[in-house]
Structure formats: structure tokens, C-alpha cells
Design an enzyme around this catalytic site. Structure first.
Site, PDB file in Angstrom:
ATOM      1  N   HIS A   1       7.063  24.172 -27.764  1.00  0.00           N
ATOM      2  CA  HIS A   1       8.443  23.757 -27.472  1.00  0.00           C
ATOM      3  C   HIS A   1       9.397  24.948 -27.605  1.00  0.00           C
ATOM      4  CE1 HIS A   1       7.284  19.422 -28.059  1.00  0.00           C
ATOM      5  NE2 HIS A   1       6.390  19.998 -28.822  1.00  0.00           N
TER       6      HIS A   1
ATOM      7  N   SER B   1      21.279  47.962 -13.153  1.00  0.00           N
ATOM      8  CA  SER B   1      22.299  47.138 -12.531  1.00  0.00           C
ATOM      9  C   SER B   1      23.264  48.029 -11.772  1.00  0.00           C
ATOM     10  CB  SER B   1      23.056  46.377 -13.615  1.00  0.00           C
ATOM     11  OG  SER B   1      24.331  46.011 -13.167  1.00  0.00           O
TER      12      SER B   1
ATOM     13  N   LYS C   1      22.300  47.969 -18.498  1.00  0.00           N
ATOM     14  CA  LYS C   1      21.214  47.019 -18.233  1.00  0.00           C
ATOM     15  C   LYS C   1      19.873  47.683 -17.932  1.00  0.00           C
ATOM     16  CE  LYS C   1      21.322  43.206 -17.884  1.00  0.00           C
ATOM     17  NZ  LYS C   1      21.662  42.358 -16.749  1.00  0.00           N
TER      18      LYS C   1
ATOM     19  N   GLU D   1      10.305  38.933 -13.384  1.00  0.00           N
ATOM     20  CA  GLU D   1      11.138  37.867 -12.817  1.00  0.00           C
ATOM     21  C   GLU D   1      10.652  37.512 -11.423  1.00  0.00           C
ATOM     22  OE1 GLU D   1      15.612  38.209 -13.703  1.00  0.00           O
ATOM     23  OE2 GLU D   1      14.888  40.276 -13.794  1.00  0.00           O
TER      24      GLU D   1
END
Lengths: 457, 457, 457, 457
Positions: free
Chosen positions: D155, D276, D282, D289
Site C-alpha cells: 500500500h 528542464s 531539475k 517515466e
């Protein structure tokens, strides 16, 4: 209060209880849950983790609960969340303290996977047996119509004549691969997660091989995290069902077409037809429409599973509770589809006269004629194209063209060309392995009669 | 015997009866079926097709049946196939001959579409109202935490500081579009199929405008074949649900993340948490995991509908019976998801201290610093990149770099740079419309307070 | 080196560069990317963020780049990742320093959303215009065959006679709703994300309303996080396409059926047929098979989007790069499907003779006969059922039954019954709104002639 | 003019030509198409259907064409529709008359299936090899971090401590089953359709076993209709890919989480990170992803296939042309996902210090403590629940509770309890097969080192 309530001070809201409960559907697993608990209790005792008395109390209690469930007396409680907690809590009510020891070295995480694999194994066996029944029904239909020639289609345009058994056996082949896929899935899923506990295993001296054997698994899963977190076996099972459903949807489409006024090739009996509430003359092949239609939900169930598992981190997530309803629905639906398809096959007649009358249309023998020409194929294709054009302009069949006219198109044509014309001759001329030639189809039929043990009947 | 049994000599097989029945699920439509029948009976009488006595008998009978259903006394019979036949046959049992006239100028084909559109209309209204509740819950949470700064993420990497209300209102915006989609769908489906009969209309002097009005439809559908054969309204409804589910799955993911030990940003109360059967310390955000997970079945339901309708010829096909279960399941699931999300929102606390401590990490103020530089953006991006690299090597924050060091990187830096550093300053500097600047977010909040009528509460 | 390379010391691996590039497909957006940059540059200057000279240099450079792209001279570089970076870097190569200021108060996150919304808006307009073309083609076909009676089907069984225009207009209705869905989607997506920057907006004094107006958007999006992270507009667009594709797949199925030897209702011209490499007589309606088949990928594209967005946390994630190819593919495919369907409609003839000969089969007039009886509908359904049974046993049509025999079944039959028999009479008797009665269909036709402006042609 | 143009008088419209062409994508099959043609030509000669000279001319011509294709000189022509016709027509241009004989006893229907099966066989071999590479990368990572303890989650809440290799090997197990599924699919598809011709076989004396052997197939398919009309092998292949993609999406999710500031467990190197365009600080784990995101299209591709085949009648339909692009896309995408995942695995470091610091949070040792108690499990669960509650109120770890306080909760606690507390002790205590105990994990590692032949390296 929940069995996990230790550190909790407040109980969950009604909306949450309703939303998170699974007992309304996972009670389907009761038999396999009890089976798993029995094996677990035996092992716990064998390993000295519980006493013989405890084990006996547990086993007796589980027997009693199974009886109650099967006689409909058992009361499933939503506040006990799921099948595991319902049975465990009922066991506690029944036998007291020993019941509290049953969950030693076990978590709901490995327990539900065990149940699900056992249930899936049975479900696969049942589906495979339904596949065999449908194959038998199709082979019987083939045997009853062994020499019936029907149009073969590509693009739903008439292409070449084929023997009906040839067409029916194409489905039998596809169903055989479907069974193969299911059995491969069965082999791959038949490993035991029991003892993986929450995700990490346990420090207690359990014997996972013992429970694995007792439950008929090949072996325990090698990695406890993998054991509780993956549902690839459900995805694979639902994929196999989806492919099977796709095959059945095509059978459905074909028989709906063949039962139409326009085709008129099959006559379904009243036992598999339904009428209209408004049009008194209607007799609809509803079962096969629904076979076609229900393929959609079998595909939808698979998509649900794939979307469900996408992007979940390790290990168990509550999302996985949602694996069950699509699984149950897929199995129930595909079973009905197979059953009804076999029923339909048992209840149709081929309208031989109508089929015979229909055969001349569409120049089904054109390709055979091209074979006759024996010249470079691209050239013969051209020549026969011209013959067909002549037929179209005269509204005639190929076999009705005079030799003289044929020779005008190509000098190669001789008197023996007429042995290559007409669907009967066309069928007679097929000879390649797997083709629609009578002998070739007969060999196929024999193969399936043997393979499905229809010879010993 | 079936009501359509006229020309049939044999009854359907058990397997077929079981496979083709729909009463187990389409009884859900009983209220709308009766509503449609009432309107139809009134119209038949008004048009002189049935007598006043017949009409009265029918209406009274329908009342009685509705009462029986709602009190649980009504016996649904599988051999009566579906909700329409069950109610009609029960009506005949109850009032005799007049009942047989109710199906005048009507077919189950237009009847079921009428029921389904009425049902969907109600379902949309209910879902939209649940959407509003969730929006209210989110706006309240925003109001309670109006000035709470949290990290904003892209690629799940810390990007820029944002005000919590800004983030919560992003979901409110998405939900508003979801409601818009549902309401567009509602407008498009709110046309009456009643009177389209089997597919071709009728020669009897019915008044489709009268029934359309009575049932609150905008108008009768213009084309009777279209009326009975299309299910685009179900597909559109399920699409809108699927997109809504996608939004909720993202909220689910986010709150599951935020409830983790690692983020630790929210603390769900016991009322929306569950425990573990094996790990006593666990407190799991199950409801939001299930919100995420259940999005899968809402998507699966849509896929089922799309696959179902693919490649069906006109007009009605029995396949279409399969439109109902995915529709009912999608509505039930999405309703639960909305309800539980609102419940969860009402039962979480933001761990402000933990969040505050976490803010310095990740250089959330880097972009604000780049804005400060005011030189060509690509150049300032480079400069700040070097500042960040310096921080990384020293394990420090941007605001901890001395002006001297900054000036070594770029001479443009002056003392006022420190007004652009730190998350508080960063937030203070945002000013563009829709941005995370305090005033901008406050305007957004006011908009939603008004729009959701929270101001009058 | 990458434009974002500031703090990076090493460049990405080849596999990663290949895997993460998007230039191979997102260059499709070049026109809208430049459009957005122009509006942005104008605004930056208007707000005093860049000088007039910078703006002019940027605008001129963008013009030049657009020309290069459209003449095929522009070199797209994979190492420049995407369309935005390719254009910006080329602009820098071209005009130097001013180009570096263009990205002020902008991020690729809001830039790509702006491009995508602009592109989608154009794509919707184009699809809607293709829908109109297909509607026109169908209405023309209807006008050319205004009085042609064809069998109407339910369950692919002959049900009732319908006028061909009635059937064709059913598709026109469905297409109209499809256009409606697309236009609703267009309204909902036509809001400007520009200025949302990475996710949080900016502290620079930009004017989002100015760029929004310049680009023809209704208004700027109210919430910057929402603006960059949601793709519901793509999901909604692809849903609308999927439903439209579902409609076209049904048209495809129907025309493939009708072109078969068995139906034989339509004759596609050579311009829309293809042949077989082996069977010289074949003439296949491939375009409509592919219209049916390609619906699958339009549905698959939607599923891809829904799966993609499932469970992503806020705000932008790189996953979202994958929104483009399904979008582009869906638009390209649906456009082809519409185009070819219209082309097919323009190139078929209805085989009126064959249709006329086929009409007597299937007792299409049975329901009209039931209407004639005017008794309680369930009873008349029974009576006509018996008449049909008589026909079946005698292999005759209803109109061939003698009055005497009819009276034996029910005494209600009188001489005038023959005015209700035969498909012509059946059609004549339909009168309800939306029905297949000649006058009703004529009204429908007039509606569409006006609505599609065919009257002014 | 088309090779099938015989009876056609008009050529297809441009829109139709564009819509129906497949050469833009099926040229991918060129190598396997030529391979099949070679085997076919050899067989035709061996069976006396063509002369040795013809065969030699054909083989030489095919060689030449393959060379042209591979050197990029070959001109693919849309008016020649597909890869088969392009190569055959080019062969005719090259060698004249003999080329026209190549299509003897062959149709594009069996030809394309042969190509597709050969191509799929190679694709499976390649994917399986990429799977092995990823497994190797994961095992190496495990070996490098053999004793690293990390939190195990359920969880997404901290559950129990696990050894990192244990977690990594869970993926290795899943990948192994993925490879198994692909290899089962390979076995099932490795049968030859060649010689099935259009659908019915042929009357020419071909030898299907000879071509089957030459092409490395297990045997010819038994039924020619089945051979040309089924695409279950594509569906099965895409299912296997979809399940594999699902596994990779979970790995993607996990590593994205672990690379976040909040988890901070892994540090991807610059070689697998991107920056970025607006936020200079970043560093994003984009490759993972995209691995997560691209799973969506692999699932979408499967859905496309399933929708495509739904409800098609036998045998070949043009719809089936649409099987190729999803197949090619699925294979290309999954290959990239595997490659990049391995690349990522090779380029991350575990932040051991950060992980060590993080371990005390979340009471990972609670379950071990429950095992210690050795009383009825439900009771010990309660007891430990109380200990955890005590920790929460004091903001301490379990091991920090004094024995005295423990004894107040349960008298069973003794001094040795501290050997069961703390994650190191917890790990030490695990002993069950497949568990996270050091020895158990070491056995697993040894298994995979052997199985993947890492020992011989």
C-alpha cells in the site's frame, strides 16, 4: 471490530466500508480458501507451530464452515470485509483460541494469491473441457455433412468452393490453440505463493514445499515479493480468454450471416432461436449474436486488468483487490459462450438444397481454371479474368462458355478444361496438404476424430 | 411460454435461456420502464387507440407492480426474459385483457432505449451532484489550508513551491469539465425513441411528441431506425465517466504518495484507513488505492461498449443487450469513487510541520531566481544551473550562497536577490493570472466559493 | 548540448536519446508552435519584457523558419529532442541573442499544451467538415433512390420494409451527433495554457489574456497546474473519434454485406473496388472493410490515452509526451475513414431489380398485418404468427393466403386486409413521426437538404 | 495497372489508393517476404512446376532486389500497394517471364501470413534476448548491493525490511515468466501457412512440408482456411508484450518514486537523466517515466488487434491488413522499453546513507516482533499493535521501548526480544524459502547467476 484493529481508535466510515468490501464477490473463492487453510494448518502442526489438537479443531471447524456455506446457512458479513476474514472469524466463533493460530506465518496477501491460483487452475480445466465439447459438436456437424460443398469467402465475396467440414475444422484448429494457451497459462501459474506472507516471508520454521505439494502446486514461488505482488497469471488467463472470445465472435458472426434470409444456409431449431415481441414472423439466432456480443466484455475484462496493474509500485497494493471481478466475469462469460455455441451447433441443420442452388453464383471455380492453364500464373490470372468478364456480360457460368469462345481468349484451352469447371470438379482437383480436396479434408476429419476420442464412442 | 411464441413449436434450451436472459440485471430499469409505459398508455388512450377503462386498468396495475417491486414482493422470472416482459406479463396476470393492448405501437426495441435514456439521465444528474460534493470537499480543504506552501512537482521531482489550494483547485477545475462533459451528454441523449417501434415506426395514429413531453424529453428522435439501433449515448456517457475516472485515479495516486512515510504530507484519519492482517503497525490509505484501481474497470466498461458496437449492421442486434451491465457498473463504480474521495478529503489533515521542514530540499526557488536575473532566459537558466551545482557540491540551499559567490557566477546578482530566494519569497513573487501567487490563488478560491455556493452556507 | 544542460556534466546515452526523442512525430506541430511563439513574442514586447528590436528579430526569424520547414529545407535534429527546442535552437542560430529571450515566462510544459490545443482545434474543424461531406454524399444517395424499398433488419433477420433513404438518414443522424460531440470538445478545449509556465505561473508581468486573444482562445485557463498537467481534452477528442469510428464501422459492415453475392443490393464501381492476386473473378469492397477495420485503431488510440494518464501524480510527467502519436494517428485514421466512406457512397449503385425480387422473402409485412387487426396487440401477434406459420408450410407469401384461410385463423380479417399486405402497402401504411412512411421520410430528407445547404446548390 | 486488374475497367480513386495502401509499413517485411519466395521457388522447381532456369532467374532476381532494398536504392511504389506486389513487380521488371510463375500456387493471403510468422519469430527472439539483458542488469545491481536493506512496501506504506536484491529479483522472476510466455507463443506460431493459397489450397502438386522445413517451421498448418484467416498468433504475441509492459511500467513507477527527493533512494547518472527548459535545478528520470508511459501504447496495440478481429467472418478480410502496424509498434516500443530499463539499471547508484537513515521510520520490524511473541497470531498482532501505538505517542522506535513498558503490554516479553527488533535483526530472523533472509536471498541470487550464465563471465 476488524481483526487488524489493534492500533485503530475509530472505525471506518460507511461509505468506505461499502466501497472497500470484497465479500460480495470474493466469497466465490470460499472452497479454495478453505483448501488452502487446511493445507496450512496441517503444515503448521507438522512443523510444530501448532499442536495436534489445534490442528484438529481447525480442520473440523473448516469442515463445518464449508458445509454451512454449501447449504446456504453461512452468513457472510460485510463488516468482516472479505472471504478470508469471514471464514477466519467464523472459525473463531466456532472453535475459539485455535482459530487465532491459523493465521500464523500467513498474510492475506499470500492467502488471496493462493486462493486465486487454485481457483484459476480449476477454471482453466473447466474451460478446456468446454472447448473440447464445442470441438466435438463441430466435428459431429462436419461428419454429418461430410461432402457438403459451400462457398468459401474472402472479403465476404465468394472465392472458391470448400467442403463444409473444412470450414468447421478451421474453428476446431483455432479452439485447439486456445486450449493450448490456457494450458500453458495453467502450467505457469501453478506455483505456490503460500508462505510468502505479507511480502517478505517469515522467520517461523514453515515448510512451503509441504503446502505446495498438498495443494497440487508444482513448487513454491521462489521469491516472496514476486509471489504477493504480481498478477500476470490473471492477465495471461484473461488474454487467453479474450483470444478465445475473438474466435467465438467470428463463429457467431458467421452463423448469424448464414441464418439470414439472404444466405439461408443454416436453419437453427426453435430450441436456439427467439422471437420478436412485435414482429410475429421473426426467428432470430440470438444465442450467436450474444456470443458475438459477449466477446466484448471478455475483452473489456482483460483491459480492466491491464489498466489496473499499470504503474503500481511493489509489492501488494489494494488496487489488486479489483483483479477478481473481471476474472470471475471473464470465466463465467466465456463458459456460457462455449456452452451455447456447442448447443447451437447441435441444433442447426444445413439447408442443402438452398446451398446447392446458390453455388453457381460467384464463379467459385475461376481459380481452378487458372490452375488448369498451367502457364505463368500472372498470365493465366489475366486469361481467366477475361473469361469471367465474358460470363458477367452474358450472365452465365464459366462452364457454360463454349470451347470456341474460350479458345478465342487463349488457345491453350482444350476439351479437358470442363473437368476443371463447376464446383464439384473444383473440389475434386484440390490435392495439397490442408486443402479442401475431399481426401485432404477426410484426413483432417480422421485426425480430429482420433484426437477427440470420437472413435471410441 | 414466451409472449413472442406464436410460430414457435419448441421452447429454448436451458443453456440458451440462461445465456440470453437479462432480467438478472435489467430489472434495474423497472422504474423507468414503468414510467415509459404510463406515458405510452396515456397517449394510446388520448389517440383513441385504447379506451379510458383500459388505460385506467393499466395505470392502476402498473402502480401496484411498482409497489410490489419496491417492497420486494415482486417475483422476477427468468423465463420471462427481461424487465419489459416481466412487467407486462405481471400486468396481464393482474388486470387481464387491457394489459395486452399496452404493447400496441411499441416494441421492446424502442422500449428498452427509452428506459435506458431515462435511466442514464437520472444517473448523470446523480453523478454531477456527487462531483459537486467532491468539489466542495476540496474547496473546504483549500480554505482550511489557505496559506500552506507545498512542493510542486514535475516528473515527481520538486519543481517550484505552490500553495496547497492551488493544487487542490486544479482538481476542482478538472471536475468541472467532467461535469460539463456529462451535461453535454445529457443534452444529447435526452430525445425520445418511443414510437420508433421495432425499427420502422408504425401505421397507428400515435403521438410521439406527447410521450416525449410527458417523459421530459426534448423531442422525439427524428429517425426511427437510428432510434433503436444506436448506442452512442451509452458510449459517450461511459467515455465521460472514463475521463472522470482518470482524474480521480490521479488524485488517488497523489494522496497515496502523500500519505507515505517518505512524503508524510497528509495524515488520513482512522475513518478512512485500514490495517493489515499481519503487520500491526500498518495504516493504509486503501480507499484512495481503490479509487485509483477502480478507474480500471470504468475504462474497461467503456472498452466493452466500444468493442460491442463495432461492426454491427443496422438496426437492432441482440448484442446490444450487453450494453447494460457495463453502463450500470460504470455508474455504480464512479459514484463510489466520488463519494469515497470526498469522504477521504473530509478526513485528512495536512502535516504542516513535516511539510515546512521538507520545503528547503530540491531548490524550489531556482526558477524564481532565474526570473530575477532578467537577462535572456536561456542565459539566466545557465547561470542558475551553476548556482544549483554549487549548492549540490556544498549540500546547501540557494539562499545560503553568499552574494560574493553569486557574483562570481554572474555580476548581475545584487543584494536584493535574497528577496527572490526561499519558498516564501518565491510564492510572493508569483503574479501572473492563474499562478500560485497568494492573490491569484485567492481569486481562484473566491471564484469557486461563489460557483459552488459555499458563500451562502 | 541540450538547452537545459546547465548543471549536467554528462550527456545522455544513445539508447536514451533515441527512446526519449519526440521530434520524429511532434514536428507535426510546427505551425502551431510558431503561431504560439509569435503571440508570445508580441506579448513580451507589449509588456516591456523584450524590446521591439528583439520582437522583430524573433518574428522575422520565425517566418524564415516556417518557410524553411514548408519548403522541406529545415533540418530536424534528434539531439534537439523536440519541435520546441528544434525551432528555438534554429532561431538562435538565425537571429542570435534575441532568440534566447523568447523562452522568458514560458516552459515547454505550457508551450506543448498550447500547441496541442491549437492543433486539435484545427483537426476538429477538419473532421467536422469531412463529416459534412459524408452526410452530403449519403443524402445525395438518398435523393437518387428516394422511393427504393429495401428490407429492414433486426438480428440480421428481415423485419419490416423500409425506404432506403430512411436507412441512409439514420447514419446522417448519427454523424450529426458525432459532429456535435466534436464541437462540444472544441469549446471545452479552446482555453489558453500559455503563461502557466512549468506549473506555477511566473512573477514576470505577462498578459495571459493578450496571448489568449491573439490565438483565438476563449480565455486563459484559470489554474496553471491544471493547465500543464491535464490531457482530458485529448481523451475527449479521441473518445469522440472512437464513437464516430464505431458508427463508420457499422456502415462498413453493412455495405460489405450488401455488396456480397448473397445480398447483392449494391454494386460498387471499379473506382472503389480491388481484385485478388489469385482469384480472377473477385471484386472486393476493400475500402469499406478497411473502414470497419480501422475503427479498431481509433479505439486502440483512445485506450492508449486512458491507460497513459491513469494514476499519474500532478503535475507534468514525461509520460504525457506519449499523448501525441495516438492523437495524430486517430485524426489521420478517422479522416481517411470519412473520406473513403464518402468516396464509396459516390461510387455505388443500388441493384434495384435484385432488391425488388428479394423483397417478398421474409414476410416483411407481418407487423403491418398485426396493426391491421386492431385487437389487443398480444392477440394479434398470435394471429399473425399463425398466418406466417401457414406461409412457411406452404412456402408462400402472406398476400397469397386466401381470405377464407385467413378467416379460419381469425374472423376479423376482411377483404380490405390485402391493402395491408405486400411491402408497398406496408410502406404506404406507416405514418408515425420518424417512421418509414413515404411522407415521413420525405420530411426527413427535406430537413437534411436544408440543414446541409443542398438546396442552395 | 494492378497485377489483379484482369476484369477491371477503371482504376481506383486516389483517396482509396491512399487509404488502402500498405507499402508504407509492410515493407518492414521485405526480408521475410523474400525468404518465403525463395523457399517457394525452390519447391516449385523441385516439384516440376517451374524449370531450373526459371528458379535460378527468380533467385538471382530476389538477391538483387534484397541488395537494392538494403542499400536504399529500391523504389517502393504506392501504386503497387504492398510489399508482395512491389517485390514481385520489381522481379518482373528485372527477370521478365519467370517472375510471373512465382505466384503459382500462392496467394497474398498465405504469403502475408508466412511473412508475418517469420517476422514475429525473429521479433520474439530479439525481445527475449533483450529480456535477458535486463535480467542481467538487475542481477548485477543486486550483486553490487547484496546486503543493502531497504524498506519493503505494501500500500506504499512501509511494511517490512527487505534486502534490495530480493526486490530486484522479484522483477527478474517476472521477466522470466514474460520470456516464457513469448517462447510459448513462438512455438505455437511456428507453423507454415504457405501453400494454403487464397483459402482452399491448390490442385497443383506442391510440397508444403518442403517449404515448411526450408523456412524452419515445425510443420505446415493442417487447415488452409485456418491458415489464412486467423491472427491469434498476433494477439497472443501482443498480449505477451502487454503483460511484459505492465511489469516494466511497475519498475518505471518504482524507480521514479525512488529517484524523488522524498524517497531519495537512487541517484540516476546524467546519462539517463534530462533537465528542464525552465527550472535549472531539475534532473528528471525521464527514461523510466517513458517506460511507464509507453506501456500504454503496448496495451493500446493489443486492444487494436482484439477489436480488429472481433466479429469478422471467415476467411481473409481486408481488415486484417491492419494487424501489422500495431504489431510493429508493439515490438518496437517494448524493445526500447527493455533497452532503456537495462541502461537505467546500469546507470543508477543507491544512496546507501540516505536509505540507512530512513530505515527506522515506519516500524518495519513490527511483524518480526509479532513472530517473536509466538502466541496465537491474532493475539500477538494485538499486542504489537499496542506497542506501535506507544511508539507513535512517544515518537520513538520499537527498539527504544523499555522492557518494563513492553512487559506492561504483555508479560511474554523477555530480554531476548531486542534480538527481534531493528531492521538488521528482522532481516536476520527471516528463514522461510523465498524470504528476505540473507541466506534465502543468496540462494536466489546464485540461481540467477547460474541461470543467466553470469558465473562463466
Amino acid at each position: 471490530t476488524k481483526l487488524w484493529g489493534g492500533r485503530f481508535e475509530d472505525s471506518v466510515s460507511d461509505a468506505v466500508e461499502r466501497f472497500t468490501e470484497s465479500i460480495s464477490f470474493d466469497k466465490t473463492l470460499y472452497k479454495h480458501d478453505i483448501m488452502g487453510s487446511r493445507a496450512h494448518a496441517e503444515m503448521l502442526q507438522h512443523q510444530g507451530l501448532i499442536s495436534e489438537e489445534d490442528r484438529d479443531a481447525i480442520l473440523k471447524g473448516l469442515d463445518e464452515i464449508q458445509k454451512q456455506i454449501e447449504s446456504g446457512e453461512f452468513i457472510w458479513r460485510v463488516d468482516r470485509e472479505d472471504v478470508h476474514m469471514n471464514i477466519e472469524a467464523a472459525l473463531t466463533d466456532l472453535v475459539g483460541e485455535p482459530a487465532k493460530k491459523l493465521h500464523t506465518a500467513r498474510s492475506r496477501n499470500d492467502q488471496v494469491c493462493t486462493d486465486l491460483r487454485l481457483w484459476s487452475r480449476d477454471a482453466i480445466d473447466s474451460i478446456v473441457s468446454h472447448i473440447k465439447h464445442l470441438q466435438v459438436a463441430l466435428v459431429k456437424l462436419a461428419l454429418e455433412n461430410e461432402s457438403l460443398i459451400v462457398p468459401g469467402y474472402t472479403h465476404l465475396q465468394r472465392a472458391q468452393p470448400v467442403l463444409l467440414p473444412h470450414l468447421l475444422l478451421a474453428y476446431v484448429e483455432q479452439l485447439e490453440r486456445d486450449a493450448g494457451r490456457l494450458l500453458d497459462c495453467r502450467s505457469r501459474l501453478n506455483f505456490s505463493p503460500l508462505g510468502a506472507c505479507a511480502l517478505a516471508g517469515t522467520g517461523l520454521p514453515i515448510d512451503r514445499f509441504m503446502t505446495s505439494n498438498a495443494l497440487g502446486f508444482t513448487a513454491p514461488l521462489r521469491n516472496s515479493i514476486d509471489a504477493v505482488s504480481d498478477r500476470d497469471f490473471v492477465m495471461e488467463f484473461l488474454s487467453a480468454n479474450a483470444i478465445l472470445a475473438s474466435h467465438l465472435s467470428r463463429l457467431g458472426e458467421e452463423w448469424v450471416l448464414w441464418a439470414s434470409e439472404e444466405f439461408g444456409f443454416i436453419i437453427p431449431s426453435d430450441r436456439v432461436s427467439t422471437g420478436s415481441s412485435i414482429m410475429p414472423q421473426k426467428k432470430n439466432p440470438d444465442p450467436m449474436e450474444l456470443v458475438r456480443g459477449k466477446s466484448a466484455r471478455v475483452i473489456g475484462d482483460l483491459v480492466t486488468l491491464l489498466v489496473l496493474c499499470k504503474g503500481l509500485p511493489q509489492a501488494y497494493n489494494r488496487d489488486l483487490q479489483e483483479d477478481k471481478e473481471p476474472l470471475f466475469d471473464s470465466v463465467k462469460t466465456i463458459t456460457g459462450m462455449l456452452e451455447v455455441s456447442a448447443d447451437f451447433a447441435d441444433n442447426i441443420k444445413f439447408n442443402k438444397e438452398r446451398i446447392r442452388e446458390a453455388l453457381p453464383a460467384g464463379h467459385l471455380d475461376a481459380t481452378t481454371l487458372a490452375d488448369y492453364l498451367g502457364m505463368a500464373f500472372r498470365t493465366s490470372h489475366d486469361v481467366v479474368g477475361k473469361c469471367v468478364a465474358m460470363c458477367l456480360s452474358r450472365n452465365s457460368c464459366l462452364e457454360e462458355i463454349k470451347l470456341e469462345d474460350l479458345k478465342n481468349i487463349s488457345p491453350i484451352f482444350e476439351e479437358d478444361v470442363y473437368e476443371f469447371m463447376g464446383v464439384e470438379n473444383a473440389i475434386k482437383n484440390f490435392s495439397s496438404y490442408g486443402s479442401t480436396g475431399s481426401q485432404c479434408v477426410s484426413l483432417q476429419l480422421q485426425h480430429w476424430v482420433r484426437n477427440l476420442h470420437l472413435d471410441v464412442v
